[in-house]
Structures are given as C-alpha cells and as structure tokens.
Design a protein around this motif. Structure first.
Motif, PDB file in Angstrom:
ATOM      1  N   GLY A  81      -9.130  -2.444 -26.469  1.00  0.00           N
ATOM      2  CA  GLY A  81      -9.619  -1.305 -27.288  1.00  0.00           C
ATOM      3  C   GLY A  81      -8.536  -0.884 -28.391  1.00  0.00           C
ATOM      4  O   GLY A  81      -8.709  -0.952 -29.811  1.00  0.00           O
TER       5      GLY A  81
ATOM      6  N   GLY B 166     -14.226  -0.835 -20.874  1.00  0.00           N
ATOM      7  CA  GLY B 166     -13.653  -0.097 -21.832  1.00  0.00           C
ATOM      8  C   GLY B 166     -14.481   1.194 -22.380  1.00  0.00           C
ATOM      9  O   GLY B 166     -13.875   1.997 -22.918  1.00  0.00           O
ATOM     10  N   SER B 167     -15.611   1.056 -22.069  1.00  0.00           N
ATOM     11  CA  SER B 167     -16.646   2.288 -22.605  1.00  0.00           C
ATOM     12  C   SER B 167     -16.572   3.162 -21.382  1.00  0.00           C
ATOM     13  O   SER B 167     -16.997   2.970 -20.313  1.00  0.00           O
TER      14      SER B 167
ATOM     15  N   GLN C 239     -15.061   0.550 -35.277  1.00  0.00           N
ATOM     16  CA  GLN C 239     -14.566   0.298 -34.072  1.00  0.00           C
ATOM     17  C   GLN C 239     -13.246   0.955 -33.945  1.00  0.00           C
ATOM     18  O   GLN C 239     -12.781   1.185 -32.669  1.00  0.00           O
TER      19      GLN C 239
ATOM     20  N   THR D 111     -16.088  -8.115 -26.552  1.00  0.00           N
ATOM     21  CA  THR D 111     -14.788  -7.548 -26.857  1.00  0.00           C
ATOM     22  C   THR D 111     -13.803  -8.761 -27.123  1.00  0.00           C
ATOM     23  O   THR D 111     -12.835  -8.759 -28.052  1.00  0.00           O
TER      24      THR D 111
ATOM     25  N   ASN E 286     -13.228   3.484 -30.658  1.00  0.00           N
ATOM     26  CA  ASN E 286     -12.128   3.119 -29.460  1.00  0.00           C
ATOM     27  C   ASN E 286     -11.022   4.223 -29.236  1.00  0.00           C
ATOM     28  O   ASN E 286     -10.623   4.335 -28.143  1.00  0.00           O
TER      29      ASN E 286
ATOM     30  N   ASP F 220     -12.894   6.782 -27.052  1.00  0.00           N
ATOM     31  CA  ASP F 220     -13.082   6.148 -25.917  1.00  0.00           C
ATOM     32  C   ASP F 220     -11.758   6.165 -25.023  1.00  0.00           C
ATOM     33  O   ASP F 220     -11.646   6.776 -24.061  1.00  0.00           O
ATOM     34  N   ASN F 221     -10.607   5.986 -25.650  1.00  0.00           N
ATOM     35  CA  ASN F 221      -9.514   6.134 -24.963  1.00  0.00           C
ATOM     36  C   ASN F 221      -8.921   7.583 -24.976  1.00  0.00           C
ATOM     37  O   ASN F 221      -8.294   7.792 -23.654  1.00  0.00           O
TER      38      ASN F 221
END
Length: 356
Positions: A320, A217-218, A246, A170, A250, A253-254
């Motif tokens: 992210g 972040g994952s 990406q 990252t 991201n 994920d968020n």
C-alpha cells in the motif's frame, strides 16, 4: 584546463601512455649520448634501448591489462547469475577505475533486483495461498456434503474470491508501477468535497467488511474515527484525482490499522507554495515508527515488523505505501515520515500546476 590537454587527468591512461613514449625517447637519447661520449658501438646501444623500452612497456601494459582481465571475469560471473563478485581497484584514479566502479554498481543493482524478485515470489505466494486454501476448503465442504450451498456458505466463498481480486488488483498496480505505463490525468478540483468523499468511502468499505479477514491491505475496523481538516475551506488543487485517491486511501488504511482502539486518524490539507499545489498530512495515534525505519516505510512488502498492528487489523500485503509513493512520484511530489509528538505523521507534497 584549455587547449590540447583539456580533460586529461593526471593518472589517466592517456597520460600513462604519453609518459611511456616520453620515457622511451629519453632512454634512447641518453644511451645515444653515452655512446657518443664513450665510443660504444651503436648496435649495443640499440639493444640496450630496446630491452629497456620493452621492460617499461611490459610494466605499463600489465598495469592496464590485469584489471581488464578481472573485469572480464567478474562480468562473466554476473552474466551467469553470480552477483556476489566485485572488481578490485575501483579506487584507481584512471578510466579503468571508472569502469570498475560502474561494473560494481551494476552488480549491486542486479543483486538488489534479484533479491527483490525472490521476495516478490515468496510474498505473493504467501498472500495467494491463504485465500486459495480457504476457498478450496469451503468448496470441498460443499462438494462432500459437509455443508450446504446456502447463502451463508456462498458469502464465505465470495469473501475469499473478493480477497483474491483485491490482491490481484494490487499486483496489477505494482506492474504498472514497474512499467511506468500510467499517464497522469491531472485536473483542478476542490479539496474539501474530494477528501470528504475519500473518507466516507473508507468508512463504508470498513463497515461492509466488518467481521471479515481482509488479508489484502484493506482494514475492517469501524472503531477508529476519521477526521478531516482542510484550510481554507475553498482550497483547490491540481492533480490526478484517481492517483491521489490511491495515496490518501492507502495512508488512511495504514493509519487505521495501527491506531489504538477508538483512536483518531486526521487528514490535513493545506495550500502549498506553488499555484494549485497541495500539502497533505495523515496523522494517527498509534505507536509511531522508529526513526531508524523511516527510510524503509515505503519499500515493497515492508509490513512494519517493528510497529505493532492493532487488534482487528492485519499487516496487509506491504504494498500500500509503496503504491502511494509511486503515485506521488508520478506527480513529481514528495512523501515521507515526519516527526510527531504522538503516533505516526506522514506528509505528502504535490507540486500543482507545472511551471511555464
């Protein structure tokens, strides 16, 4: 304005100097006329003329040199790391006012970068400390004989190593972001199979990490359902597939992190306004983002302090969404938070094929 006075402002330095010359000439001429009328000796008129001209010149010179002295003082302070100093008189309507405004803007930018650098060091130190401490504890237990070097212990150490690796990756993305060294490799692709693969990969990664603390972040949640909506089904787009991955990964994920238990995250894809352009939306059913925070969502290390994170998730590194914005900016597109009746709705627009 055309002619020799084109580009001359009413309050510019050129105007002031020109006015000084004209006034001096008028004073000298007036005193000469007075001398002729009153038969005053020429030497007295010359002395009075020189004194008057010097007084006016001194007044004008002071108004020009005083701001320069202040600018020099502020520039020296900034060069020594004091970014709090500002030049007064940025509201002047001449060239010195422009220079003062430029110096103040430079000081603002340097102060912001210095603050960002301090936050970077603090946040990276915090993110690195946790997995390093956990890995050290595992290895110390093995060395001291407290625990055996069995597969389970080694898997725990491997998890922390992977966590460090993800964080370093990252940070490398962040470095590429700052240096602008990532070229776009855009190509035409079919949207449905591409996004379907991204969603399947997100589910597989979450299942593989279930029960782990991600810290990078994952997300590790498997209770959130991912739904894909592409219309028309044969939709195609022109973009860099790796960078777009990406962005979508991201955003998913968020969204998953902030979803309620057994919530739903929807990824929508529609045809854009231009050839091979793409409009994407990622929606979740979480608490949403206050409108006052919309402008800060994509800032680095913004962990969404005003928005709760669902159980089973962590706040991540706060990089992210910053990386997602970077990837969209590389395409010349736009990313932002949009109004939503429920949860959070993030829109992405990619321009598609460049116009001829």
């Amino acid at each position: 304005m055309n002619g020799p006075f084109a580009g001359v402002r009413p309050f510019s330095i050129k105007t002031k100097l020109g006015t000084l010359v004209v006034v001096s000439v008028f004073i000298t001429t007036g005193l000469l006329m007075v001398a002729m009328e009153t038969e005053t000796e020429l030497r007295f008129i010359t002395v009075f003329s020189v004194i008057a001209t010097l007084l006016i010149t001194q007044f004008v010179a002071h108004s020009l040199t005083a701001p320069l002295d202040e600018m020099n003082s502020v520039a020296r302070a900034v060069s020594h790391g004091d970014y709090t100093r500002r030049v007064q008189g940025a509201d002047r309507r001449d060239e010195l006012g422009d220079v003062a405004m430029t110096i103040n803007r430079m000081a603002d930018d340097l102060e912001a970068q210095d603050q960002q650098r301090k936050e970077l060091v603090a946040n990276v130190s915090h993110e690195l400390r946790t997995p390093i401490a956990a890995l050290r504890a595992v290895l110390e237990n093995v060395v001291d004989g407290v625990s055996a070097a069995d597969p389970e212990t080694m898997r725990t150490a491997l998890k922390q190593t992977e966590r460090l690796g993800r964080l370093v990756e990252t940070l490398l993305d962040l470095s590429r972001l700052d240096n602008g060294v990532v070229p776009l490799k855009a190509r035409r692709f079919e949207v449905w199979p591409y996004l379907s693969g991204v969603l399947k990969e997100a589910n597989m990664v979450a299942s593989a990490r279930k029960g782990m603390t991600s810290g990078s972040g994952s997300h590790t949640r498997t209770d959130v359902h991912l739904h894909l909506d592409v219309s028309p089904p044969e939709l195609t787009a022109h973009a860099d597939a790796e960078r777009l991955h990406q962005v979508v990964a991201n955003l998913i994920d968020n969204a998953v992190k902030h979803s309620p238990p057994h919530g739903r995250v929807t990824v929508l894809a529609r045809r854009g306004r231009h050839p091979e352009s793409l409009d994407l939306e990622v929606l979740d059913e979480g608490p949403g983002i206050p409108e006052s925070e919309w402008h800060r969502v994509f800032e680095r290390f913004n962990r969404g302090a005003h928005v709760g994170v669902a159980p089973g998730s962590d706040g991540g590194t706060g990089l992210g969404l910053a990386i997602a914005r970077w990837a969209v900016d590389l395409h010349g597109g736009h990313i932002g938070v949009a109004e939503s009746a429920r949860g959070c709705r993030i829109q992405v627009t990619l321009p598609g094929l460049p116009e001829d």
